[in-house]
Every structure is written in C-alpha cells, then in structure tokens.
Design an enzyme around this catalytic site. Structure first.
Site, mmCIF file in Angstrom:
data_model
loop_
_atom_site.group_PDB
_atom_site.id
_atom_site.type_symbol
_atom_site.label_atom_id
_atom_site.label_comp_id
_atom_site.label_asym_id
_atom_site.label_seq_id
_atom_site.Cartn_x
_atom_site.Cartn_y
_atom_site.Cartn_z
ATOM 1 N N TYR B 91 -22.385 -24.418 51.722
ATOM 2 C CA TYR B 91 -23.482 -24.901 51.681
ATOM 3 C C TYR B 91 -23.565 -25.988 53.078
ATOM 4 O O TYR B 91 -24.427 -26.892 52.924
ATOM 5 C CB TYR B 91 -23.642 -25.856 50.314
ATOM 6 C CG TYR B 91 -23.765 -24.612 49.344
ATOM 7 C CD1 TYR B 91 -24.734 -23.790 49.149
ATOM 8 C CD2 TYR B 91 -22.483 -24.567 48.564
ATOM 9 C CE1 TYR B 91 -24.727 -22.817 47.982
ATOM 10 C CE2 TYR B 91 -22.493 -23.708 47.505
ATOM 11 C CZ TYR B 91 -23.465 -22.641 47.169
ATOM 12 O OH TYR B 91 -23.415 -21.745 46.258
ATOM 13 N N TYR B 471 -30.798 -21.789 43.371
ATOM 14 C CA TYR B 471 -30.562 -22.974 42.600
ATOM 15 C C TYR B 471 -29.891 -23.895 43.882
ATOM 16 O O TYR B 471 -29.311 -25.067 43.233
ATOM 17 C CB TYR B 471 -29.533 -22.497 41.578
ATOM 18 C CG TYR B 471 -28.180 -22.651 41.537
ATOM 19 C CD1 TYR B 471 -27.425 -21.789 42.547
ATOM 20 C CD2 TYR B 471 -27.449 -23.700 41.140
ATOM 21 C CE1 TYR B 471 -26.262 -21.777 42.747
ATOM 22 C CE2 TYR B 471 -26.205 -23.790 41.408
ATOM 23 C CZ TYR B 471 -25.334 -23.193 42.153
ATOM 24 O OH TYR B 471 -23.997 -22.937 42.418
ATOM 25 N N ARG B 472 -29.457 -23.606 44.887
ATOM 26 C CA ARG B 472 -28.702 -24.352 45.928
ATOM 27 C C ARG B 472 -28.639 -23.598 47.185
ATOM 28 O O ARG B 472 -28.858 -22.401 47.092
ATOM 29 C CB ARG B 472 -27.340 -24.329 45.221
ATOM 30 C CG ARG B 472 -26.251 -25.258 45.841
ATOM 31 C CD ARG B 472 -24.972 -25.278 45.084
ATOM 32 N NE ARG B 472 -23.995 -26.103 45.498
ATOM 33 C CZ ARG B 472 -22.589 -25.899 44.922
ATOM 34 N NH1 ARG B 472 -22.287 -25.129 44.043
ATOM 35 N NH2 ARG B 472 -21.699 -26.875 45.618
#
Lengths: 531, 531
Positions: B91, B471-472
């Site tokens: 991420y 979601y991310r």
C-alpha cells in the site's frame, strides 16, 4: 402557556418559517398548538418541564423532506431536535435541551426497508420500534432475533444512537450499527461505509468502508440526522439459559464482580449481565406487587438498614444478585457454558444459582428479556405517581475493589440527599460496566426532585475528579456530563465543537446535545468546568 | 537525486523549518540525506518510486515532541506523513502520497505502556510491532494472544488504523481499538472515549464514551496522528483447530461461499477464513519451494488452463480451498464446532477436510497463523526479483452467485492485462468478504508494472459502476479508490474534506491520504470521478 420561540427569532420570522415548513410537508405536520407542544414535554422531567419546552414539532415523511426542512431551518435559524420515536425515557424523552428548539419528529418514517435473511441484517428508518422489527421477524419465521432494551416501544435507531443496551450477544446496540444515511446540518445527504458507493449491496455487511469510519461520530451527537440505519441481527440460537446468581452476603459485590469478569471476558457469558443492589431488589419486587414506598416505610431519610434487611427477607431476595442470559448455537454448547458458570459461582459463600432453560422449538419465555417489553416503566412510581426518574451512569472497570469503591461513594451521596439508591450494574461488551444509579422522584414533590438534581450535579463533579465519566445524560444534565471529560482542558469538547461549527455553521441541529453547542449559542452552556 | 521540496515551499523556508525541527527533537532525528530519504521509498513501488519521494523524515520520541513538530509544520506549511513502523507493504510502505511530504516516523515511540491482564488489553505506542507485543505477552505467561496479520513486523497501531485483518476471533483489527490519544493537525492533543476524563482507568475498557465516538474517524484518515492506542487482547483459548477444506470441482466457489456463510454468521467458525483460488494455490506452493514463474511457464499471457491443471495435480492442490482456525475456551466446545463444520462441508462433492488440533499446554503450531510471521513476503518475487505487489480489494457480500460474478470479472481483466490472478478472499467479521486480488510484478519490468497499474484503474472504474468499493489502496491509487464512492455525487468525500479543512486549515497532515485533500492542495487529486 404562551407561544415559545427559538432564541433570537422574531414571531414574524418564526411564522414565515412555519409557512415554508408547511409548504414542504403539509400544514397538518407542522404542530405548534399548545396541546401538540405539550406532547413533546418530558413526562419524567426532574423539575419544571417547561425549561425544555419546544417551539413545536415538524414531522417529515422522507429523507428528501428532511433535507428540505433542514434548508429552511438554516434560512431562518430555527434549531431542530431530531427524535425517532421520542421515547428516550429518563434522558428527556422527546424534549430538546434548548427551550424553543423545534422537535423534528421522525416517527412517520417507519419503513423496514429490508430484512436480509441470508446476511442477517435489517435496514430501517427512525420510526421503526423494537416491537415493529420484532414482529416483522416473527412473521418471517423467527430465524433472527433482535436485542431490545427494557421498554420495546423505543426506536431501533434512536436507542443505538444513544448507546442503549440489550440482553443478548448483540446487546451493545451501537456495535450492531452497520451503515447509515445521514442528512447533514446543511441539508446534504451522505451514506456511510460501503453506502458511499452508489448502488452498493454491501452497505450493511462491512462497517469499515474506505477512509474514516463515520458511524460512531453520528451517535450521541448533533452532527447529522440519521434517516436510515443498518442493524445486524442475531441468528436464532439453538438454546438459551437464564441464570440468576443470588448472594446472601452483604459484602458479596466484590467477589461477584471478580467472578463475572473472566467468564464475560472469554465470552462464556455471552450477553449483558445486570447486577442488582438491595434497593433495586426490594423496589422491583414491591412495584411488581403494586406497592409503593409508603406501603413499606414512611420514616425520614432513605430506607434504613433494618427495613432493607426485613424487606429482603420477607420477599426472599438477596442483597446482591446478578441476572444474565447465555446463548449457544447448540444445546450441548450451552451445557458446557453452564457447567463453567456453576463451577465458578459455586465457589462463593452463601450462593444460590437458579437456571432456566429454553431450546429451539419451545415458546419463547419472558425471562429471557429478548422480546421487547414494557415492564420497566411501572417502577418509576416508587415515590407515588406521577413518578419520574433520571440516571447517573458512570462507567467502571469490572474489578471488584474498584466497583465497590465507586458504589459506596454513590450510595453515600444518595443517603445524604435522601434518595433510595436504586442501582443496577449493566455490563457493556466483554470489558465494560455501567453503574446505573436511578433517581426516582414524584413529580409533585418539588423538594425530592430538587434533591435529585443536586445529587446528580454533585456525583458528576465528585466522580469526575476520581477519573470517572457518565456514559449518557438527561437533557438537563448534558453539560454536566460533558464537563466530566476534563483531559487537556476539555480537548474532546473542543474537537466536538470544531467539527460542529464546520458541519453546522448556523447552529441549527440539536444545540446543546451531549454538551456540544454551536458557536452562536455557547452562552447557553449551563455549567462551569470541573478540572 | 536532487533535494526534494514540499510543494510551494522555498529551499530557504524549508531549511528554516528543518532547523526548528532539529531544535525540538535533535539534529540526528531530522533525516534529509539522499541515503536517508531512499529508505522511505516504497520498495514495492508499481512504477517509479520517485513519484512518491519524501522530502526527508522526522522522528520524534514523545507526544509532546509530535505536538511541537506539528506546530512548526503549520508555521512553514510542511506536509507530514505519519508512519508507525512504515511497513504498510503493498500500500506504499512508508512513502507519502504527495511528493515532497516529510515522513513523520514514529518508530522511536515504541513503549508498551500497559498490559492489563485482568481486563485483557494493552496500551501501546505506534512503534510497537506485532512481534514486540507478542513477545511481551509470552514473557508474562501467554494468558492473552494477539491477532497478527501475515507479516509480524508491522505496527499494531498502524495495521488497525489501516483496517488490517488477522486470523483469530479478534481478527478485525479496527474492532479491537479501544481508546486513542491523537495529536490533531493544529498540535492540540485529544483522548477519545473514556480517555477524555483526566485520570480515567476506563479508557481501554469502554469504546463508547460520552458523545460522538471518534476512534473510527481517525482510522484510514488524515484527521490526526495517533500517538497511543488501546487494543483488546484475546484470552488464551483452551483449544484451537485449523481446518482446510479442499474442493476438486472447478465450479466449487459458489457452494463453498454459501456453506461458509451461515457457519460464520452464527460464529461456529469464529475467525477469519481465507478462500484460495487456483493461481494462489500454485504460486504459494511454488514460492515455498523456491520456484519462480519461469520454472513453470514461460509462454505468452497468464498461466494457461492446462498449466494450471497440471501444476495443481503435480502439487496435490485443489482449484478451490478455504483455510481457517476455530477457537474455543473448552476442548469439548471445539468438538461441537468441528462436528458442525464437518457435517456442513461433508455435503459438498469431491471434498477433502483436513483438521489439525491444538490444546492448551501444547507448543503453539505454525499453522494457526496466530503468531506473527514473515512468510508472506517471499511471494512477491513470483515474476523474479526484485518483486513488488499491490492489491485490488473490493468488498463483496458472501453470497455464492455474487462472489462468482465479481471474481469472474476480476479474473477476466487479469487475463486481458496478462497478469496471473493471485487472489484470496478474506472474510471480515461475521458478514464481510474482501476479494483481495494481488498484482505481482517485477520492478525491472516496466511493461508488467504499467499493465498492473492500468488493470487497477480499470477494475476500480468497472466494479464501482456495479456497486463495489475497494477497502484499502496503494498510495498511487488512493484517489481512484475514493472515486469509487459515488453516492450523491461523492458526498462522503465532501464530508471528509469539510472536516479535513476544519481540523487542518493549513493542510499539513498527510495530504491525499485515502483521497482526502486539504483545500490548498486539491489540484493534486489524480483522477476524475466515475459516477
């Protein structure tokens, strides 16, 4: 009673606003007659209900109508106090903090928009009561159960937003929230979590969404009007037991708390428990039999020790007891839980353990308190009617010595102020405990209500100094409760009010709720700060 | 590499800011050399890591230092990107969204401030890793277990804030948060929940507090810097089983999901499950044996069907399988759960059910994935090193037909873009399911990373139109993911940015995180909106 106006709004402006409200939702849903207004007074007001008199009520029927009403309220600076079914009893019912606020009554919005039996949730509007949802589930074959607070006519949304508690594994109602639709104070409408995606079918199944999680910030707040909410439902269990552990020892509170703690922490006890003190044991039983206080005692001060002992004995009650349900998918699983529970409590002296059981297929028993009921309300006439009550309810870690210390302080102050200390300790989730000290009064007895108010203010100040905070408060005491949150010179209130001003620059939404005041109305704050 | 500056900050002003930072925390903790800056680049960047190059890093050691640093950042308009341990792998790791942001590295704040064994919680600082907390609990006798994501060197706080998942009943890490200390973008410090009471001992035991619940709003957000967090710990179970259900049928996904759903909903399966697709079955096994893709296949496009079939057979793997742990306080309780699980899955065709068991007192087995590990990271070199990966991870309700529909779309697009579709479906809580589609690449293969980026953008746009949301997201795609949240013309983003501007008027905290940009930097938003 003369007309009640919002602060700083002239009768002419108010009248114009009412016309615009009526143009949106129909004249019959703008309620400003004295008779109408009286229905929004707090029937349990600890003092003069007129202190919290509304300017009237507006009852829209849809999210779009709520948005339009909010826009008009901004134009004329009319404060609005949203209520779902208006049954926030002991906390002000439907009445606003600030006199002259208009009640935004959402009870016409009462659709159950979805019940999803594959995924175990419902999507409801604010006017849906626990009774309504319960009945709808029963009709569908009872594959899901709701968690209901003691009185079932309250709103599913309202109770969750106010952090209410029920008696099943889904008993922390704020934790069962999954996804909201919220009308913001400027009339914009937002959906939280996955509801942020147009056409989402995941709105009610995943709480986290993407980015900040907002649901919690719209509970016990005045940042928005919740017009839809997802609520998770419990799959019907295979077996349930109700357990009552009674302890004859007057000093049983600490060992009781210390025995409960590990059983609740590892979820052997998987629903909210309620610890009952001696006053509550007596008063609950007396009221069940239609007795009031004068039937038992009419001397000075609170019930004396000897009367308490006599009444407990006469009624076959113990000074301390705890009541809880245990749930399992499988009967044999329930057996294992009960075995562990009996073994742990069996070690305490002078103990009695009563267990009642239910299994799938049998008619649902009243003892489980999983069906909505109305029983709790008869209690309030303890001092004779018309009764009222309010609560002081600090949160305490379930450590025996700590609970005893806080309980004894609260009890001492009740005695000093001459109020019977009716107290239940409700646990919240696996780790929390709320000491719910109830001040009953007779609304015609000014001295009694005055003493109750003084007691609340004193308890808030004294326990805050010891590091405790109230979890919920009556509209007359929302500022006092907020003032307990002293860290860094009330940093939490600064944060709340900064966000409040950003979202509600005209200060129209529920001013003063939970002690959060918009910039223009901060002079209405009631209490100085203890710190 | 030349000096990297924050947007709109001159070298002179930047230099003054660095001097003031150094005066607060010491020169040695203001890191701006090229060597230092390189350590904050994303080692798995899908493209040129320099797109997210920081201007340097600052590493304070206390809340007070963080407050002072934030005040200087406001004075000079230096954007700060807080990281805990900087291991937000896939991420963006420690790198900021906006080039020229300074990393606020909190890894020196690594005290475990409290472990409470009576109430089952820890209070930790951002630098505390899962390894650290795990070791501390082991030393105390192992009465509480942590829930760890796959790699254990990440931060307990960081992972919970980013909505990470573990493999125990406490596996939704955001749900284990109870109470935060947060430095706001103006340097004020607030404690949430009961922490709002000075001297509270209930900060970590009751999430709701009084008034709005803030914890969720500080997760996946840029509203504040979390400097302390309470995390609930799981009481050590009496027995655990690991269950692997393997299905030989290629079309087993829908029945698998539909069999899992009710078992997870009623908590018979009481921890996160992971469904593994054929690519993942092969790649996990190959990497375990040190193989890379070229050892298996070197033709054009993704692994062809016949290669998949051959590799599955050779490795004794199934096209579909699910892996989960089951926990119980009591061994006999675990027996009951396993019996129900065997009975439900036993009804599926061509099924194999493998169960491994552990009971209290035995050494803890690796299969449980409850101890932190590092295994998962070897996977990324699938296309040969230096490997990288990023994820597209939409949330889907666990309904067989719906999951198949979404999976097939994702799979088709992976094939079209020529990336092997390594995919695990992680459940989240009792109702959620996250389809985690992993794009592996070789960082030296520009064409492969470009295709991965194009694939992400395409999947985000296409699935948003169907009602799905990620979601991310990786720092390069935070705007794309935010753009999926289309309801009412992006009302959720409007709300986020309104609060952002109120709390962070100078826009210094993590601009662009989760697609939330402060007013002065909104022109940096990357993507137009699909709606």
């Amino acid at each position: 009673m003369a007309q009640v106006l919002p602060p700083n709004v002239s009768p002419e402006r108010f009248s114009k606003a009412l016309d615009e409200f009526a143009a949106i939702i129909g004249k019959e849903w703008v309620l400003t007659s004295e008779e109408d207004r009286n229905t929004y007074l707090d029937p349990f007001a600890p003092g003069n209900a007129d202190e919290h008199a509304s300017a009237g009520a507006i009852a829209p029927q849809s999210t779009e109508e709520v948005q339009a009403v909010v826009r008009v309220a901004n134009k004329y600076r009319i404060p609005l106090w949203p209520v779902s079914t208006g049954r926030n009893l002991a906390y002000g019912s439907a009445a606003p903090v600030l006199r002259g606020t208009m009640v935004l009554d959402l009870k016409r919005m009462k659709r159950i928009l979805e019940i999803n039996e594959e995924l175990g949730y419902a999507l409801v509007e604010p006017g849906v009561s626990f009774f309504d949802l319960h009945d709808a589930l029963r009709e569908r074959g009872d594959t899901y159960w709701i968690s209901s607070p003691a009185p079932g006519w309250g709103s599913v949304i309202g109770n969750a937003l106010e952090h209410g508690v029920g008696y099943t594994p889904y008993g922390v109602h704020a934790d069962t929230i999954c996804g909201m639709e919220v009308v913001l104070p400027d009339g914009d409408v937002v959906r939280t979590g996955m509801g942020g995606v147009q056409g989402s079918r995941e709105w009610q199944i995943f709480k986290l969404g993407y980015g900040p999680i907002w649901d919690g910030a719209f509970t016990q707040s005045n940042f928005g009007i919740v017009t839809k909410m997802g609520v998770w439902l419990m799959p019907a269990p295979g077996a349930v037991a109700n357990v009552v552990v009674s302890l004859q020892d007057e000093n049983a509170l600490a060992p009781l708390v210390d025995t409960l703690r590990p059983l609740r922490l590892n979820d052997t006890i998987n629903a909210t428990y309620t610890i009952v003190n001696p006053y509550r044991a007596i008063i609950d039983d007396a009221r069940l039999q239609g007795q009031v206080r004068a039937d038992i005692y009419s001397g000075p001060g609170v019930l004396p020790k000897d009367v308490i002992a006599r009444e407990l004995a006469k009624r076959g009650k113990s000074p301390w007891s705890v009541n809880f349900n245990v749930f399992d998918v499988r009967e044999a699983g329930l057996d294992l839980r009960l075995e562990a529970i009996r073994s742990a409590f069996g070690k305490l002296p002078r103990v009695n353990i009563d267990v009642q059981r239910w299994r799938a297929g049998e008619p649902r028993p009243g003892w489980a308190r999983v069906d909505p009921g109305l029983f709790a309300l008869g209690i309030v006439d303890w001092y004779g009617g018309p009764g009222g009550h309010m609560n002081f309810a600090p949160v305490c870690a379930p450590i025996g010595s700590r609970v005893v210390e806080l309980y004894e302080l609260i009890h001492r102050r009740f005695v000093e102020h001459g109020l019977d200390c009716y107290l239940g300790m409700l646990n919240s989730g696996n780790r929390g405990l709320i000491l719910n000290a109830v001040m009953f009064f007779n609304r015609n007895d000014d001295d009694l209500t005055r003493r109750g108010r003084e007691l609340y203010a004193r308890l808030a100040a004294e326990t805050a100094a010891l590091g405790y905070g109230d979890y919920r408060a009556h509209i007359s005491f929302m500022d006092h409760a907020a003032a307990m949150y002293t860290f860094n010179d009330h940093a939490l209130r600064r944060l709340n009010e900064r966000v409040k001003d950003a979202l509600d620059p005209n200060g129209i939404l529920a001013p003063g709720k939970q002690g959060i005041w918009p910039a223009g109305l901060r002079s209405f704050r009631k209490t100085g700060d203890h710190s």
